[in-house]
Design an enzyme around this catalytic site. Structure first.
Site, mmCIF file in Angstrom:
data_model
loop_
_atom_site.group_PDB
_atom_site.id
_atom_site.type_symbol
_atom_site.label_atom_id
_atom_site.label_comp_id
_atom_site.label_asym_id
_atom_site.label_seq_id
_atom_site.Cartn_x
_atom_site.Cartn_y
_atom_site.Cartn_z
ATOM 1 N N ARG A 65 8.953 9.796 1.077
ATOM 2 C CA ARG A 65 9.296 10.017 -0.339
ATOM 3 C C ARG A 65 8.804 11.366 -0.833
ATOM 4 O O ARG A 65 9.326 11.894 -1.822
ATOM 5 C CB ARG A 65 8.776 8.860 -1.201
ATOM 6 C CG ARG A 65 9.559 7.570 -0.979
ATOM 7 C CD ARG A 65 8.960 6.419 -1.751
ATOM 8 N NE ARG A 65 7.634 6.071 -1.284
ATOM 9 C CZ ARG A 65 7.368 5.218 -0.277
ATOM 10 N NH1 ARG A 65 8.365 4.625 0.341
ATOM 11 N NH2 ARG A 65 6.129 4.973 0.089
ATOM 12 N N GLU A 124 -6.521 1.256 6.913
ATOM 13 C CA GLU A 124 -7.335 0.063 6.688
ATOM 14 C C GLU A 124 -7.577 -0.639 8.033
ATOM 15 O O GLU A 124 -8.695 -1.022 8.359
ATOM 16 C CB GLU A 124 -6.597 -0.846 5.713
ATOM 17 C CG GLU A 124 -7.486 -1.892 5.099
ATOM 18 C CD GLU A 124 -6.705 -2.768 4.129
ATOM 19 O OE1 GLU A 124 -5.577 -2.389 3.772
ATOM 20 O OE2 GLU A 124 -7.228 -3.830 3.771
HETATM 21 P P1 AMP Z 1 -2.901 6.921 1.356
HETATM 22 O O1 AMP Z 1 -2.934 7.624 2.669
HETATM 23 O O2 AMP Z 1 -3.683 5.654 1.332
HETATM 24 O O3 AMP Z 1 -3.254 7.843 0.195
HETATM 25 O O4 AMP Z 1 -1.408 6.440 1.122
HETATM 26 C C1 AMP Z 1 -0.438 7.315 0.628
HETATM 27 C C2 AMP Z 1 0.897 7.084 1.265
HETATM 28 O O5 AMP Z 1 1.213 5.685 1.368
HETATM 29 C C3 AMP Z 1 1.978 7.717 0.423
HETATM 30 O O6 AMP Z 1 2.851 8.425 1.291
HETATM 31 C C4 AMP Z 1 2.660 6.570 -0.288
HETATM 32 O O7 AMP Z 1 4.053 6.717 -0.227
HETATM 33 C C5 AMP Z 1 2.241 5.309 0.454
HETATM 34 N N1 AMP Z 1 1.640 4.282 -0.429
HETATM 35 C C6 AMP Z 1 0.365 3.820 -0.356
HETATM 36 N N2 AMP Z 1 0.139 2.869 -1.263
HETATM 37 C C7 AMP Z 1 1.299 2.705 -1.956
HETATM 38 C C8 AMP Z 1 1.702 1.855 -3.051
HETATM 39 N N3 AMP Z 1 0.866 0.998 -3.629
HETATM 40 N N4 AMP Z 1 2.970 1.979 -3.495
HETATM 41 C C9 AMP Z 1 3.809 2.873 -2.927
HETATM 42 N N5 AMP Z 1 3.494 3.678 -1.896
HETATM 43 C C10 AMP Z 1 2.254 3.610 -1.416
#
Ligand code: AMP
Length: 178
Positions: free
Chosen positions: A66, A103
């Protein structure tokens, strides 16, 4: 952020929250209603362009998938290059790669080794900042090829996950904060 206040309200009103997707306990922030609204998409792109027009950005680094939807029109609007960060095995040419903790387990991101040039000023773009693992690994990739991360911009930040803690020293504007 106050510069995005009006836009923030419009986007928040269109984000669809999907409980327990893709797994129990996760509230997925679905941006497809925003992407499906031409006027709102244009407003989002213009608001980000306004912030970065005078920041001498050379390259936008967009994160699969996205982040591509947000980053590509912004690169066109600013007239700068677009570089892609993808999951392992998707890019056809020589890559640099970076693994990061999830995680449960690990994931690996890759970028073409010639996508960011030495000294380039880079804006990292993704749809959402959660734990910061994805964006943190992306910033490491940019630096490993000699780029300078100017900022990392997001449409949504899940502030309670404290993702900006993994992006130390990098300003991370987000349009909507939960
Ligand atoms: P992180 O590495 O944990 O910061 O996760 C970020 C990535 O995971 C991004 O590319 C988001 O598109 C996706 N992502 C993580 N959590 C969500 C959520 N609650 N809703 C939508 N996309 C998420």
């Amino acid at each position: 952020m106050s510069e995005f206040q009006e836009l923030s309200q419009k986007i928040r009103a269109r984000v669809r929250e999907v409980p327990d997707f893709p797994k129990p306990g996760i509230s997925f922030k679905d941006l497809t209603p925003v992407f499906g609204d031409g006027a709102l998409q244009r407003e989002l792109c213009h608001a980000l362009a306004e912030r970065y027009r005078k920041r001498r950005i050379d390259t936008i680094v967009a994160i699969e998938s996205r982040g591509f939807i947000v980053g590509a029109p912004l690169a066109v609007e600013l007239g700068v290059g677009l570089a892609l960060v993808r999951k392992r095995g998707k890019l056809p040419w020589k890559t640099v790669s970076k693994s990061y903790e999830l995680e449960y387990g690990k994931d690996t991101l890759e970028m073409h080794e010639d996508a960011v040039k030495l000294g380039h000023r880079v804006l990292v773009v993704d749809d959402l900042l959660a734990t910061g693992g994805t964006a943190g690994a992306t910033c490491d990739l940019v630096r490993s090829t000699g780029g300078e991360v100017v900022e990392a911009a997001f449409v949504i930040e899940l502030a309670f996950l404290e993702g900006r803690g993994r992006l130390e020293g990098i300003d991370c504007p987000a349009i909507v904060t939960y």
